[in-house]
Design an enzyme around this catalytic site. Structure first.
Site, PDB file in Angstrom:
ATOM      1  N   CYS A   2      52.142  42.498  56.014  1.00  0.00           N
ATOM      2  CA  CYS A   2      53.142  43.388  56.605  1.00  0.00           C
ATOM      3  C   CYS A   2      53.549  44.489  55.624  1.00  0.00           C
ATOM      4  O   CYS A   2      53.498  44.301  54.417  1.00  0.00           O
ATOM      5  CB  CYS A   2      54.400  42.606  56.955  1.00  0.00           C
ATOM      6  SG  CYS A   2      54.089  41.059  57.770  1.00  0.00           S
ATOM      7  N   ASN A 101      58.761  40.525  55.253  1.00  0.00           N
ATOM      8  CA  ASN A 101      57.371  40.286  54.872  1.00  0.00           C
ATOM      9  C   ASN A 101      57.353  38.969  54.109  1.00  0.00           C
ATOM     10  O   ASN A 101      58.132  38.798  53.179  1.00  0.00           O
ATOM     11  CB  ASN A 101      56.906  41.444  53.964  1.00  0.00           C
ATOM     12  CG  ASN A 101      55.453  41.311  53.585  1.00  0.00           C
ATOM     13  OD1 ASN A 101      54.749  40.458  54.112  1.00  0.00           O
ATOM     14  ND2 ASN A 101      55.001  42.160  52.681  1.00  0.00           N
ATOM     15  N   GLU A 483      29.155  39.370  46.861  1.00  0.00           N
ATOM     16  CA  GLU A 483      29.993  40.517  47.222  1.00  0.00           C
ATOM     17  C   GLU A 483      29.346  41.334  48.355  1.00  0.00           C
ATOM     18  O   GLU A 483      30.032  41.790  49.270  1.00  0.00           O
ATOM     19  CB  GLU A 483      30.242  41.382  45.979  1.00  0.00           C
ATOM     20  CG  GLU A 483      31.068  42.630  46.194  1.00  0.00           C
ATOM     21  CD  GLU A 483      32.477  42.381  46.719  1.00  0.00           C
ATOM     22  OE1 GLU A 483      32.924  41.228  46.763  1.00  0.00           O
ATOM     23  OE2 GLU A 483      33.123  43.365  47.113  1.00  0.00           O
ATOM     24  N   GLU A 490      33.033  41.343  56.330  1.00  0.00           N
ATOM     25  CA  GLU A 490      34.426  41.699  56.600  1.00  0.00           C
ATOM     26  C   GLU A 490      34.571  43.011  57.363  1.00  0.00           C
ATOM     27  O   GLU A 490      35.544  43.177  58.090  1.00  0.00           O
ATOM     28  CB  GLU A 490      35.280  41.684  55.331  1.00  0.00           C
ATOM     29  CG  GLU A 490      35.030  42.787  54.359  1.00  0.00           C
ATOM     30  CD  GLU A 490      35.892  42.676  53.103  1.00  0.00           C
ATOM     31  OE1 GLU A 490      37.047  42.272  53.202  1.00  0.00           O
ATOM     32  OE2 GLU A 490      35.380  43.020  52.022  1.00  0.00           O
TER      33      GLU A 490
END
Ligand code: F6R
Length: 607
Positions: A2, A101, A483, A490
Site C-alpha cells: 500500500c 499500511n 533471476e 513475474e
C-alpha cells in the site's frame, strides 16, 4: 504494498494527493481512496481498481477547496479488493478517517471487543479497527496524538498510518511501526508519505520517521512526538539528492525499460568515489569500523537474494571468506549458529522488506553485527544495521527489480575486493586489474544495449507461445538463471524455473518436449563443455534451446544469442541485462502490465 500520502498546505489537496498516489502506483495496488476535510465535512472517496476510477469519482464531487487530506493505494491482505475495503476508513461517528499500511495481527480480538461495545464494521479489513479504536479514545480526550497513543498500545502488528479529523481541519497526523513513513517539508506545505517520490516535485527536504513516533503536520508547522511519552522530539532533516527526473519515465514506455537502460550509469554511480584505479584501492569508509568478517551470512529476498548468491564465490575466492546465503523468510525462523567475528549482510533494495528486516533484528538480538546493502536512503534496514553501504542506483520504480540488482552486484563485487585486499588475499595488481575491468564495463554495456534489445524482441516474438521454460546455467551463472526465470514469470506470467544444468537429468528433464524451451547461459569457461552436453540432452528430447554465449564458440542450439566476450565476473552483468531484456520484451509482446504486474508489490512490508 500500500501507498500512503498525507498533505497539509495551500494547494487543492485532492490534486496533490491524486498526483502523489500516481507516483506511488509502482508499489502495487488494487484500490485507491482519499479523505478530505472540506467545509467541516469529512469527504470520503474510494474506488476499486486503478487510480483513474478514483479520479472519475473526484471529478463528480468537486472537493477542490480542501487543502489537507490523506490518500491511499491498497494492496489487499484482509478482504477482497472492493470499494468497501478500500481506505480511508472512518470511525464509527465519521469524525475521522485513516489510511493504513501493514497488518494488525490481533485484529480479530480487537474486533470482537469492539463489537461487544456495540461497534459494527463496514469492511472486512484489519485496518478498520484502528479508526474505531482511535475514535473510541477520542470520546475521552480531544487530543489526537494522545488518542492515537492510547489506541496503538492495544495493537500488535505493523503499521504506517495517516489520519485526518473534523476536529483538526488543515492538519494531518501520522505514525509508524515496522512500516515506512517519511515526512516531507515544503514551503507553506508539509507531507507524509510511505515513499519519497510521492512528494518529490514539491520538496527534497525530508525527515525519516522512526517506529513509535507520531507526527502532526499543518501547512506551516510540524511536530514529531514520542508515541508513548508524547514528548516532542528533535529530528534531523535530510536533503534528498534525487530529482523529479529520476522518478519519471523520461520518454521510455516503461520504468522497467528505463531502469535496464540506466544500468551502465548505475555501475558508474555505485563505483563513484569508491575506487582509486591507479592504486587499485577501494574506498569504503562505511566498513572502517567493522573488522574483517570471519564468515558471512547473507540474508535477502527475491532478486536481492540472487545478487547475494551471485557474490558468494567472490567472497570465497577473492577474500577467503566463507559465505552462506539465506532467504530471509527462512533465516528468521531457522536460527543459525553465528559465531564471534561473523557478519550478517542484509541486502535489500527498498531497505523495508519485512522478512529481511526481521532477519536483521533477530541477528542483532543475538549480538551479531549487521551490515546493510540498501538502495533507499534512510530506510529501516539502513538505519538499524551497524553499517550501511548504499548502492546509489537512484529510485527504482518498476516493481520488477533490474537496476537494483545491477547495483547490488557492483557493490558486492567492491565489498569482496575490499575484504580480499584487507585480508591480504588479493595483491595490488589483482585489484587494479579487477577494478579496471569493472571500470570498462559501463561503456561496453552501453554500446551493447540497443543490439541486445533488438535480439530480445525477436526471441520474445519467436517464443511467445511458451507456457513454461527452463533457464539453465552452471556455477556462478546459476543465480543469474534464477533471476532470468524470476523476471520472466513475474512480468509475463510464463512459468519458468532456473536450474543448475547438471541437475536436469535428476528429474526436471521429464518436462522437456518440443513445447518446452530452454534458455541456456553458456559463458566461455571451464564448465562450458559440461553445459553443452546437458543441452544436448535437452535437444535429444526435442526441447528447443536458446543459447546465450560469447561469439565464435562451438554450440548446438535452435537460437544463438551472442553477447560480447568479457572477463569473468564482469560478463555476469551482460548475461543479466540480456535476461532482463528478454523478460521485458516478452511481457510487452504479450501485452502485460510491465511496471505493475498482477499480485505483486514493490516493497513487501508484510510477512
Ligand atoms: C523481483 C523483486 C523482488 C524483490 C524482493 C526483495 O523483481 O523485485 O523479488 O527483489 O521483494 O526486495 P528488496 O530488495 O527491496 O528487499
Amino acid at each position: 504494498m500500500c501507498g500512503i500520502i498525507g498533505y497539509a498546505g495551500h494547494r487543492p489537496a485532492a490534486t496533490v494527493i491524486l498526483e502523489g498516489l500516481k507516483r506511488l502506483e509502482y508499489r502495487g495496488y488494487d484500490s485507491a481512496g482519499m479523505a478530505l476535510i472540506q467545509n467541516k465535512e469529512l469527504n470520503l472517496l474510494r474506488a476499486k481498481g486503478k487510480i483513474r476510477e478514483l479520479e472519475d469519482k473526484i471529478a463528480q464531487c468537486d472537493p477542490y477547496h480542501a487543502t489537507s487530506g490523506i490518500g491511499h493505494t491498497r494492496w489487499a491482505t484482509h478482504g477482497l479488493p472492493s470499494e468497501e475495503n478500500a481506505h480511508p476508513h472512518p470511525d464509527y461517528e465519521q469524525k475521522l478517517a485513516l489510511v493504513h499500511n501493514g497488518i494488525i495481527e490481533n485484529h480479530s480480538l480487537l474486533k470482537r471487543d469492539l463489537r461487544e461495545q456495540g461497534y459494527s464494521f463496514r469492511s472486512d479489513t484489519d485496518s478498520e479497527v484502528l479508526s474505531h479504536l482511535i475514535g473510541l479514545e477520542l470520546e475521552h480526550c480531544w487530543d489526537i496524538p494522545r488518542a492515537m497513543s492510547a489506541a496503538l498500545q492495544k495493537v500488535e502488528g505493523s503499521y504506517a498510518l495517516a489520519l485526518v479529523s473534523l476536529n483538526g481541519e488543515g492538519q494531518v497526523w501520522a505514525t509508524r511501526h515496522s512500516s515506512p513513513l517519511i515526512l516531507g517539508l515544503g514551503q507553506g506545505e508539509n507531507f507524509v508519505a510511505s515513499d519519497i517520490p510521492a512528494f518529490l516535485p514539491y520538496t527534497r527536504e525530508v525527515i525519516f520517521l522512526e517506529d513509535n513516533e507520531i507526527v502532526q503536520v499543518s501547512s506551516s508547522k510540524y511536530r514529531v512526538l514520542d508515541a508513548w511519552s508524547l514528548k516532542d522530539l528533535d529530528k534531523e532533516k535530510v536533503h534528498i539528492s534525487w530529482d523529479v527526473q529520476s522518478a519519471q519515465k523520461s520518454g521510455y514506455r516503461h520504468f522497467m525499460l528505463k531502469e535496464i537502460m540506466e544500468q551502465p550509469r548505475v555501475i558508474q554511480d555505485c563505483m563513484s568515489g569508491r575506487v582509486d584505479l591507479a592504486s587499485g584501492q577501494t574506498v569504503l569508509p562505511e566498513l572502517d569500523h567493522l573488522p574483517l568478517p570471519r564468515r558471512l551470512h547473507v540474508v535477502a529476498c527475491g532478486t536481492s537474494y540472487h545478487a547475494g548468491l551471485w557474490a558468494r564465490n567472490l567472497f570465497q575466492e577473492w577474500a577467503g571468506i566463507p559465505a552462506e546465503i539465506e532467504i530471509a523468510s527462512e533465516f528468521r525462523y531457522n536460527p543459525r549458529i553465528i559465531q564471534d567475528g561473523d557478519l550478517v549482510l542484509a541486502i535489500s533494495q527498498s531497505g523495508e522488506t519485512a522478512d529481511t528486516l526481521a532477519g536483521l533484528r533477530q541477528a542483532k538480538q543475538q549480538g551479531q553485527q549487521v551490515l546493510g546493502l540498501c538502495n533507499v536512503l534512510g530506510s529501516s534496514i539502513a538505519r538499524e544495521a551497524d553499517g550501511v553501504v548504499y548502492t546509489q542506483a537512484g529510485p527504482e520504480i518498476s516493481v520488477a527489480s533490474t537496476k537494483a540488482m545491477c547495483s547490488q552486484m557492483t557493490a558486492l563485487l567492491l565489498l569482496a575486493l575490499h575484504w580480499g585486499r584487507k585480508g591480504g588475499k588479493l595483491g595490488d595488481s589483482d585489484c587494479r586489474d579487477l577494478l579496471q575491468g569493472l571500470n570498462e564495463l559501463p561503456e561496453l554495456l552501453d554500446a551493447e544495449l540497443p543490439g541486445m534489445r533488438e535480439k530480445a524482441q525477436k526471441l520474445a516474438r519467436k517464443y511467445s507461445w511458451s507456457r513454461s521454460c527452463f533457464f539453465l546455467a552452471r556455477g556462478t551463472y546459476f543465480p543469474l538463471a534464477l533471476e532470468g526465470a524470476l523476471k520472466l514469470k513475474e512480468i509475463s506470467y510464463i512459468h519458468a524455473e532456473g536450474y543448475t544444468a547438471g541437475e536436469m537429468k535428476h528429474g526436471p528433464i521429464a518436462l522437456v518436449d518440443p513445447e518446452f524451451p530452454t534458455f541456456a547461459l553458456a559463458p566461455d569457461n571451464g564448465l562450458r563443455n559440461k553445459l553443452l552436453a546437458n543441452l544436448q540432452e535437452v535437444r535429444t528430447r526435442g526441447g528447443p534451446v536458446i543459447c546465450l554465449t560469447p561469439p565464435g564458440l562451438e554450440q548446438d542450439a535452435n537460437d544463438v544469442w551472442e553477447i560480447p566476450s568479457c572477463p569473468e565476473p564482469m560478463n555476469g552483468f551482460l548475461f543479466l541485462t540480456a535476461l532482463q531484456l528478454f523478460a521485458y520484451e516478452m511481457a510487452v509482446y504479450l501485452g502485460k502490465d510491465v511496471d505493475q504486474p498482477r499480485n505483486l508489490a514493490k516493497s513487501v512490508t508484510v510477512e
